[in-house]
Design a protein around this motif. Structure first.
Motif: not given
Length: 89
Positions: A23, A26-28, A50, A53, A60
């Motif tokens: 996470c 993936l910038n979640i 998200i 994201c 994803l």
């Protein structure tokens, strides 16, 4: 945009850390999480944002599928709007 990430499988060390690391990569943003161990089976539900994201939804899913295979677990990502549509009367 919100989504639910569910993780199910045999309990093992590092499950939360590995999913959280993906996470982060993936910038979640993880907004809420609940987990339980039921007779040796690990179950976790994350509510995530998200919106930012760094990959598209297809990528994803590929990334979570790869992580699930590596850990021998099942990981599903469901956008909240899909979940809501499935459960609206």
């Amino acid at each position: 945009m919100k989504a639910f990430i569910t993780v199910i499988g045999h309990d093992t060390v590092g499950v939360v850390a590995k999913v959280a690391a993906l996470c982060s990569e993936l910038n979640i943003n993880i907004e809420d999480v609940t987990q339980s161990i039921l007779q040796g089976m690990f179950a976790m539900i994350m509510l995530v944002d998200i919106t930012h994201c760094s990959v598209n939804h297809e990528e994803l899913h590929k990334r979570t599928d790869a992580l699930a295979k590596e850990m021998g677990m099942q990981i599903n990502v469901t956008r909240q709007e899909v979940f809501d549509a499935m459960h609206t009367i």
